[in-house]
Design an enzyme around this catalytic site. Structure first.
Site, PDB file in Angstrom:
ATOM      1  N   GLU A  13       8.548  15.808  15.805  1.00 16.10           N
ATOM      2  CA  GLU A  13       9.837  16.040  13.873  1.00 16.10           C
ATOM      3  C   GLU A  13       8.460  16.528  13.285  1.00 16.10           C
ATOM      4  OE1 GLU A  13       8.129  12.782  11.367  1.00 16.10           O
ATOM      5  OE2 GLU A  13       9.752  12.122  10.971  1.00 16.10           O
TER       6      GLU A  13
ATOM      7  N   THR B 290       0.894   5.905  13.442  1.00 19.01           N
ATOM      8  CA  THR B 290      -0.237   5.918  11.983  1.00 19.01           C
ATOM      9  C   THR B 290       0.737   4.396  12.550  1.00 19.01           C
ATOM     10  OG1 THR B 290       0.167   6.731  10.256  1.00 19.01           O
ATOM     11  CG2 THR B 290      -0.352   4.333   9.795  1.00 19.01           C
ATOM     12  N   GLY B 291       2.286   3.855  12.865  1.00 15.71           N
ATOM     13  CA  GLY B 291       2.512   2.945  13.642  1.00 15.71           C
ATOM     14  C   GLY B 291       1.919   2.600  14.728  1.00 15.71           C
TER      15      GLY B 291
ATOM     16  N   CYS C 113      13.380  11.418   6.528  1.00 17.09           N
ATOM     17  CA  CYS C 113      13.375  10.364   7.582  1.00 17.09           C
ATOM     18  C   CYS C 113      14.781  10.573   9.181  1.00 17.09           C
ATOM     19  CB  CYS C 113      13.532   9.187   7.786  1.00 17.09           C
ATOM     20  SG  CYS C 113      14.412   7.997   6.995  1.00 17.09           S
TER      21      CYS C 113
ATOM     22  N   LYS D 219       0.516  -1.190   0.095  1.00 20.66           N
ATOM     23  CA  LYS D 219      -0.200  -0.305   0.012  1.00 20.66           C
ATOM     24  C   LYS D 219       1.118   1.160   0.196  1.00 20.66           C
ATOM     25  CE  LYS D 219      -1.926   2.617   1.384  1.00 20.66           C
ATOM     26  NZ  LYS D 219      -1.690   4.133   1.612  1.00 20.66           N
TER      27      LYS D 219
ATOM     28  N   GLY E 196       6.411   5.006   8.009  1.00 20.12           N
ATOM     29  CA  GLY E 196       5.566   6.428   8.442  1.00 20.12           C
ATOM     30  C   GLY E 196       5.809   7.355   9.957  1.00 20.12           C
ATOM     31  N   SER E 197       4.947   7.687  10.146  1.00 19.66           N
ATOM     32  CA  SER E 197       5.005   8.701  11.320  1.00 19.66           C
ATOM     33  C   SER E 197       4.020   7.560  12.088  1.00 19.66           C
ATOM     34  CB  SER E 197       3.509   9.759  10.636  1.00 19.66           C
ATOM     35  OG  SER E 197       2.098   8.665  10.926  1.00 19.66           O
TER      36      SER E 197
ATOM     37  N   GLU F 149       9.375   1.223  11.142  1.00 17.74           N
ATOM     38  CA  GLU F 149      10.309   2.488  10.518  1.00 17.74           C
ATOM     39  C   GLU F 149       9.605   3.935  10.928  1.00 17.74           C
ATOM     40  OE1 GLU F 149      13.565   1.904  10.091  1.00 17.74           O
ATOM     41  OE2 GLU F 149      13.117  -0.506   9.381  1.00 17.74           O
TER      42      GLU F 149
HETATM   43  P1  NAD Z   1       2.066   8.513   7.256  1.00 18.68           P
HETATM   44  O1  NAD Z   1       1.961   7.843   9.237  1.00 18.68           O
HETATM   45  O2  NAD Z   1       0.913  10.044   7.772  1.00 18.68           O
HETATM   46  O3  NAD Z   1       1.630   7.613   6.081  1.00 18.68           O
HETATM   47  C1  NAD Z   1       2.687   6.379   6.303  1.00 18.68           C
HETATM   48  C2  NAD Z   1       1.822   5.209   5.219  1.00 18.68           C
HETATM   49  O4  NAD Z   1       0.968   4.816   6.033  1.00 18.68           O
HETATM   50  C3  NAD Z   1       0.949   5.910   4.205  1.00 18.68           C
HETATM   51  O5  NAD Z   1       0.579   5.139   2.992  1.00 18.68           O
HETATM   52  C4  NAD Z   1      -0.810   6.107   4.661  1.00 18.68           C
HETATM   53  O6  NAD Z   1      -1.277   6.027   3.468  1.00 18.68           O
HETATM   54  C5  NAD Z   1      -0.479   5.013   5.369  1.00 18.68           C
HETATM   55  N1  NAD Z   1      -1.567   5.422   6.943  1.00 18.68           N
HETATM   56  C6  NAD Z   1      -2.145   6.519   6.930  1.00 18.68           C
HETATM   57  N2  NAD Z   1      -2.888   5.657   8.098  1.00 18.68           N
HETATM   58  C7  NAD Z   1      -3.217   4.839   8.181  1.00 18.68           C
HETATM   59  C8  NAD Z   1      -3.836   3.798   8.940  1.00 18.68           C
HETATM   60  N3  NAD Z   1      -4.835   4.175  10.007  1.00 18.68           N
HETATM   61  N4  NAD Z   1      -4.023   1.879   8.956  1.00 18.68           N
HETATM   62  C9  NAD Z   1      -2.741   1.936   7.809  1.00 18.68           C
HETATM   63  N5  NAD Z   1      -1.716   3.245   7.131  1.00 18.68           N
HETATM   64  C10 NAD Z   1      -2.260   4.431   6.426  1.00 18.68           C
HETATM   65  O7  NAD Z   1       2.950   9.042   7.203  1.00 18.68           O
HETATM   66  P2  NAD Z   1       3.987  10.138   5.957  1.00 18.68           P
HETATM   67  O8  NAD Z   1       3.423  11.206   6.268  1.00 18.68           O
HETATM   68  O9  NAD Z   1       3.532   9.353   4.982  1.00 18.68           O
HETATM   69  O10 NAD Z   1       5.430  10.205   5.848  1.00 18.68           O
HETATM   70  C11 NAD Z   1       6.223  10.726   6.909  1.00 18.68           C
HETATM   71  C12 NAD Z   1       6.785  10.036   8.081  1.00 18.68           C
HETATM   72  O11 NAD Z   1       7.235   8.797   7.822  1.00 18.68           O
HETATM   73  C13 NAD Z   1       7.655  10.647   8.825  1.00 18.68           C
HETATM   74  O12 NAD Z   1       7.064  10.226  10.123  1.00 18.68           O
HETATM   75  C14 NAD Z   1       8.958  10.338   9.269  1.00 18.68           C
HETATM   76  O13 NAD Z   1       9.981  10.918   9.461  1.00 18.68           O
HETATM   77  C15 NAD Z   1       8.751   8.779   8.324  1.00 18.68           C
HETATM   78  N6  NAD Z   1       9.786   8.115   7.658  1.00 18.68           N
HETATM   79  C16 NAD Z   1      10.472   7.326   8.503  1.00 18.68           C
HETATM   80  C17 NAD Z   1      11.493   6.546   7.431  1.00 18.68           C
HETATM   81  C18 NAD Z   1      12.975   5.223   8.305  1.00 18.68           C
HETATM   82  O14 NAD Z   1      13.412   4.677   7.359  1.00 18.68           O
HETATM   83  N7  NAD Z   1      12.359   5.433   9.594  1.00 18.68           N
HETATM   84  C19 NAD Z   1      11.646   6.727   6.674  1.00 18.68           C
HETATM   85  C20 NAD Z   1      10.898   8.001   5.691  1.00 18.68           C
HETATM   86  C21 NAD Z   1      10.415   8.397   6.378  1.00 18.68           C
END
Ligand code: NAD
Length: 494
Positions: free
Chosen positions: A398, A245-246, A299, A188, A241-242, A264
């Site tokens: 962040e 969401t994690g 990130c 996804k 991601g964030s 991550e």
């Molecule tokens: P996000 O958490 O908003 O979205 C990430 C993904 O999760 C997207 O595909 C989104 O559609 C999906 N998502 C959102 N809500 C969800 C739910 N309820 N259930 C399942 N999936 C859902 O993050 P973002 O804004 O896309 O990315 C930015 C974040 O990612 C920042 O916090 C950044 O630091 C982090 N990031 C971390 C790394 C790493 O390797 N640690 C690398 C790149 C980005």
């Protein structure tokens, strides 16, 4: 790569895309389509399928069927390797097309996209393709007359959810080892950065990945992402991601089949400059790149600059000079050093952080504004905020944008204490000529990666992952493969 070839590619229309399920592009069952807005000009670039739970269930069913009948999971590792190497070659052959498509979708500067997206994805498929026929099981040192064999069994169906900042790079860090290990995958992508990953799925099929083994479902995280993570038929989740969401993924796991979730997440990474840094001018240049490249949407960005008191003013002045010298603009112009902020929402959130930092007593040393472009895209000045206290919002949360928080420190002990004063632990930097101090800082800072006398460098041979609320998993390196296997013991009476 030259400007003429980029211009030819960016002039091409991008046709609307469906999901990629069971080896083919399919329309959404009931969700319809959603607009893809390009951050380059704020205009509609194309449309992608707006996935529904039914679309996601269809992809999971397809992945499960493919896994169970062994069309990929029981293929000899050397045969899977051949396919993945072919995929790497196909990606490399289309590196520019993929990079330009991705940049039109997410706004990353093209120079970075070629290297960090297309070429990095090709290298990742090659790395895990090459690795997979070198994975051995074990024979345990058991008592007499029994044989204990430890097998590496693929986990089954892998659910992967990735963000928009580096979709190809981060996507392939998950897809490549998952496929190499023999799993099926349902991916996804982020709503706003799906195009290049849909293309990778097509190329995977062309390279020989059997139908149903690699599926991509686009749409909202709260709809299709949630359905994936709640599924009883998905065996593990891998996520970047964030933190918000994690957390949800862990809840979904608890509410469904207790699937392992590898997360991550974000960071607020300290980059620490001691007065004995070997070359302060070089440190300033690299540190500025370490926060501002890709508009700070990295990130591991070094978003907290900790500077020893006696060099603070001169060093910060140097950082501001670099911030002001960056050419920010259309990411498809080779002349631009920094591209677009990914969306209008992100841009507004970045500007809010600046306003809030000022209200908490920080001073704006450079930038802090939107850059109004003729095209109407989303661009922001590299921004340096001085006098940020370790407890301020800007030092704790962040931004994920081009905003640097600067804080002075007295000595080593205070530097470590400030560095460790957030919930995050993704990346850090230390600049010093003192070898003992460098080792003490590496030992003392809670972080998944620490750069010494550089910032931001890495390659596939080392793991990337965080501690604390920066996550619990690792991408890259051979270590990343572990999560895509279950250990299975065969206990045989002889
Ligand atoms: P996000 O958490 O908003 O979205 C990430 C993904 O999760 C997207 O595909 C989104 O559609 C999906 N998502 C959102 N809500 C969800 C739910 N309820 N259930 C399942 N999936 C859902 O993050 P973002 O804004 O896309 O990315 C930015 C974040 O990612 C920042 O916090 C950044 O630091 C982090 N990031 C971390 C790394 C790493 O390797 N640690 C690398 C790149 C980005």
């Amino acid at each position: 790569m030259d400007q003429t070839s980029i211009d030819a590619l960016r002039a091409l229309p991008v046709s609307p895309r469906g999901h990629f399920i069971d080896g083919q592009s399919v329309p959404a069952i009931e969700g319809g389509m959603r607009d893809v807005i390009s951050p380059i000009d704020g205009q509609v670039l194309t449309q992608i399928a707006e996935g529904s739970p039914a679309d996601m269930e269809r992809a999971i069913t397809s992945a499960r069927a493919a896994f169970e009948d062994g069309r990929w999971s029981r293929m000899a590792p050397a045969a899977r390797k051949k396919v993945l190497l072919k995929l790497a070659d196909l990606i490399e052959a289309q590196a520019l097309e993929l990079a330009v498509l991705g940049v039109r979708d997410n706004g990353t500067e093209i120079n970075m996209a070629i290297k960090a997206e297309s070429m990095s994805a090709a290298a990742t498929f090659r790395y895990y393709g090459e690795a997979i026929d070198k994975v051995y099981g074990q024979i345990a040192p058991t008592a007499e007359n029994v044989l204990g064999l430890v097998h590496h069994a693929p986990v089954g169906v892998v659910g992967a959810i990735v963000p928009w900042n580096f979709p190809l790079m981060i996507g392939s860090w998950k897809i490549a080892p998952a496929l190499a290990a023999g799993n099926s995958i349902v991916l996804k992508p982020a709503e706003s950065a799906s195009l290049s990953l849909l293309r990778i799925a097509e190329l995977a099929s062309e390279a020989g990945v059997p139908d149903g083994v690699f599926n991509v479902v686009t749409g909202k995280g709260s709809v299709v992402g949630e359905t994936l993570a709640l599924s009883m038929d998905v065996d593990i989740m891998v996520f970047t991601g964030s933190g918000a969401t994690g957390r949800r993924l862990l809840e979904y796991s608890a509410r469904s089949n207790l699937k392992r979730c590898y997360l991550e997440l974000g960071g607020k990474s300290p980059n620490i400059i001691f007065n004995d840094a070997p070359d302060l001018a070089h440190a300033a240049q690299v540190s500025a790149g370490g926060i501002f490249r890709n508009s700070g949407q990295v990130c591991v960005a070094g978003s907290r600059l900790l500077v020893q008191e006696d060099i603070h003013d001169d060093f910060v002045a140097e950082i501001c000079k670099h911030a002001e010298a960056f050419r920010v603009g259309n990411p498809l112009d080779l002349n631009s050093q920094i591209g677009a902020v990914h969306s209008l929402d992100e841009l507004e959130a970045n500007l809010d952080f600046v306003t809030k930092a000022e209200a908490e007593g920080a001073s704006r040393l450079s930038g802090g504004n939107r850059i109004l472009s003729k095209t109407g895209g989303y661009y922001m000045q590299p921004t340096v905020m001085g006098g940020v206290k370790p407890t301020d919002t800007l030092a704790q949360q962040e931004v994920f944008g081009p905003v640097l928080a600067v804080t002075p420190f007295k000595d080593e002990a205070e530097a470590i204490q400030i560095a460790n004063s957030t919930v995050y632990g993704l990346s850090a930097g230390v600049w010093t000529s003192n070898l003992g101090r460098a080792h003490r800082m590496v030992a003392g800072i809670r972080s998944g990666i620490i750069h010494v006398n550089t910032y931001g460098g890495s390659d596939l041979t080392v793991p990337l992952g965080g501690v604390g609320q920066s996550g619990n998993g690792h991408d890259k390196s051979l270590h990343a493969m572990d999560k895509y296997f279950d250990l299975k013991t065969a206990w045989i009476q002889l």
